[in-house]
Motif scaffolding. Structure first.
Motif, PDB file in Angstrom:
ATOM      1  N   LEU A  11       0.815  -1.209   0.000  1.00  0.00           N
ATOM      2  CA  LEU A  11       0.000   0.000   0.000  1.00  0.00           C
ATOM      3  C   LEU A  11       0.851   1.263   0.000  1.00  0.00           C
ATOM      4  O   LEU A  11       0.444   2.288  -0.541  1.00  0.00           O
ATOM      5  N   ARG A  12       2.048   1.201   0.610  1.00  0.00           N
ATOM      6  CA  ARG A  12       2.891   2.396   0.619  1.00  0.00           C
ATOM      7  C   ARG A  12       3.286   2.787  -0.801  1.00  0.00           C
ATOM      8  O   ARG A  12       3.184   3.955  -1.198  1.00  0.00           O
ATOM      9  N   ILE A  18       0.234   7.132  -6.493  1.00  0.00           N
ATOM     10  CA  ILE A  18      -0.930   7.999  -6.675  1.00  0.00           C
ATOM     11  C   ILE A  18      -0.557   9.454  -6.409  1.00  0.00           C
ATOM     12  O   ILE A  18      -0.949  10.365  -7.153  1.00  0.00           O
ATOM     13  N   ALA A  19       0.221   9.693  -5.358  1.00  0.00           N
ATOM     14  CA  ALA A  19       0.625  11.060  -5.019  1.00  0.00           C
ATOM     15  C   ALA A  19       1.464  11.675  -6.131  1.00  0.00           C
ATOM     16  O   ALA A  19       1.291  12.851  -6.486  1.00  0.00           O
ATOM     17  N   ILE A  20       2.371  10.896  -6.708  1.00  0.00           N
ATOM     18  CA  ILE A  20       3.206  11.390  -7.802  1.00  0.00           C
ATOM     19  C   ILE A  20       2.347  11.715  -9.023  1.00  0.00           C
ATOM     20  O   ILE A  20       2.493  12.771  -9.648  1.00  0.00           O
ATOM     21  N   THR A  32       4.432  16.810  -0.401  1.00  0.00           N
ATOM     22  CA  THR A  32       3.121  16.407   0.101  1.00  0.00           C
ATOM     23  C   THR A  32       3.228  15.202   1.024  1.00  0.00           C
ATOM     24  O   THR A  32       2.571  15.127   2.066  1.00  0.00           O
ATOM     25  N   LEU A  33       4.078  14.252   0.645  1.00  0.00           N
ATOM     26  CA  LEU A  33       4.241  13.028   1.432  1.00  0.00           C
ATOM     27  C   LEU A  33       5.215  13.193   2.597  1.00  0.00           C
ATOM     28  O   LEU A  33       5.338  12.301   3.435  1.00  0.00           O
ATOM     29  N   ASN A  34       5.939  14.328   2.601  1.00  0.00           N
ATOM     30  CA  ASN A  34       6.909  14.628   3.655  1.00  0.00           C
ATOM     31  C   ASN A  34       8.033  13.590   3.685  1.00  0.00           C
ATOM     32  O   ASN A  34       8.415  13.087   4.748  1.00  0.00           O
ATOM     33  N   SER A  38      14.688  11.880  -3.178  1.00  0.00           N
ATOM     34  CA  SER A  38      15.508  10.734  -3.576  1.00  0.00           C
ATOM     35  C   SER A  38      14.867   9.415  -3.157  1.00  0.00           C
ATOM     36  O   SER A  38      14.892   8.423  -3.899  1.00  0.00           O
ATOM     37  N   ALA A  39      14.244   9.418  -1.968  1.00  0.00           N
ATOM     38  CA  ALA A  39      13.562   8.200  -1.506  1.00  0.00           C
ATOM     39  C   ALA A  39      12.357   7.898  -2.378  1.00  0.00           C
ATOM     40  O   ALA A  39      12.066   6.732  -2.699  1.00  0.00           O
ATOM     41  N   LEU A  40      11.652   8.953  -2.801  1.00  0.00           N
ATOM     42  CA  LEU A  40      10.491   8.761  -3.662  1.00  0.00           C
ATOM     43  C   LEU A  40      10.921   8.226  -5.026  1.00  0.00           C
ATOM     44  O   LEU A  40      10.266   7.335  -5.587  1.00  0.00           O
TER      45      LEU A  40
END
Length: 333
Positions: A11-12, A18-20, A32-34, A38-40
């Motif tokens: 789910l993560r 979805i956020a991207i 937005t995801l805080n 680089s992690a995203l």
């Protein structure tokens, strides 16, 4: 399919994706995801590696979804929507019906029962957050299948094992237009007597399936070669102006017929009818709110037919395509 995606990807990853997609810019999604950008980026790369397809295209002004990315976005949105409804249902399990329900209605449903439905839900299910959307029946069916609409009133719903269908009513179809075009008689008109090259609103074909279910009959009607209308308000104006005729139910133009803006004659030889069904996904968990809205829709529509406010015949029986398929399999075994 949606459930399998949730298990395989996590789910993560789905929420990040979805956020991207919604943000359109990686840095904005990270904010937005805080989390670090680089992690995203790492999560996106891992997701593409797991699936073996490219999901995002980097562009000078942001990112865009590939065809595979758009497909994943549809499934991922359905996963998150179903998860949200499940959480709300469990949280309120021992309480009154509560939570969001999205109901799709065609133009006819909007004009004949939308107000009664809104009043009934507000009175009998005050914890329900009802969203009503309007579209043509084929579009409503697609939105139910995609999970963006919970249930819908759709004409001539398809035979699809993914759908649960309860047929509520059946309507006769009429040739509607100016008397000078379709004849002044109040009697019926034969299908073969429909004026060719003057019928509006038969194409595109997905929309016409909700009007004339049999393709053979659809192909025997030559539509207007100068005007095509895919809007009910525009179609009504065209009919009033005498620009053509249309194959409709009386319910669709009830107020205009009462005001004698144009004329209607029932089609016979063969008679044309269409069925209205309440459709929903067959395997989707049903919350208390969903069940309450479903019950209310059935009651309101059947009351409208019983009170003659909706000129139709009560179908009075249920057809679940999944159940029917199961019965056929049992007989063959």
């Amino acid at each position: 399919m949606a459930g399998a995606i949730a298990v395989a990807l996590g789910l993560r990853q789905i929420r990040y994706f979805i956020a991207i997609a919604d943000a359109g810019v990686l840095s904005r999604a990270a904010e937005t995801l805080n989390i670090a950008q680089s992690a995203l980026s790492h999560h996106v790369a891992a997701l593409e590696t797991d699936l073996g397809v490219k999901l995002l295209e980097r562009r000078p002004r942001g990112i865009a979804l590939t065809a595979a990315g758009r497909r994943l976005y549809e499934h991922a949105s359905a996963v998150l929507s179903a998860l949200g409804k499940a959480e709300e249902d469990v949280r309120t399990f021992n309480e009154a019906a509560a939570g969001p329900v999205c109901l799709g209605l065609s133009h006819t449903g909007i004009s004949l029962v939308a107000l009664d439905l809104m009043k009934a839900v507000r009175t009998n299910a005050q914890g329900v957050y009802l969203t009503i959307v309007e579209a043509l029946s084929p579009a409503l069916t697609e939105r139910v299948l995609s999970g963006t609409v919970d249930l819908a009133l759709a004409y001539n719903p398809p035979r699809d094992a993914r759908l649960d269908v309860e047929l509520l009513l059946e309507e006769d179809l009429y040739l509607v237009g100016h008397p000078g075009l379709i004849g002044r008689s109040a009697g019926p008109i034969a299908f073969s007597a429909i004026p060719q090259r003057s019928v509006l609103g038969l194409t595109p074909m997905p929309a016409s399936r909700a009007i004339i279910q049999t393709q053979v009959l659809r192909n025997q009607v030559i539509p207007s070669d100068t005007l095509e209308v895919d809007s009910l308000p525009a179609l009504r104006m065209a009919l009033e102006a005498g620009l053509g005729c249309a194959i409709l139910s009386r319910a669709t133009v009830l107020a205009d017929l009462a005001a004698e803006k144009y004329h209607a004659r029932r089609i016979i030889d063969p008679p044309l009818t269409r069925s209205l069904g309440l459709i929903a996904l067959a395997d989707r968990p049903q919350t208390k709110a969903f069940l309450e809205v479903r019950k209310t829709v059935i009651e309101v529509v059947r009351a409208a037919v019983s009170d003659k406010r909706w000129p139709a015949t009560d179908h009075g029986r249920r057809r679940s395509t999944r159940a029917a398929k199961g019965r056929r399999s049992a007989k063959s075994g």
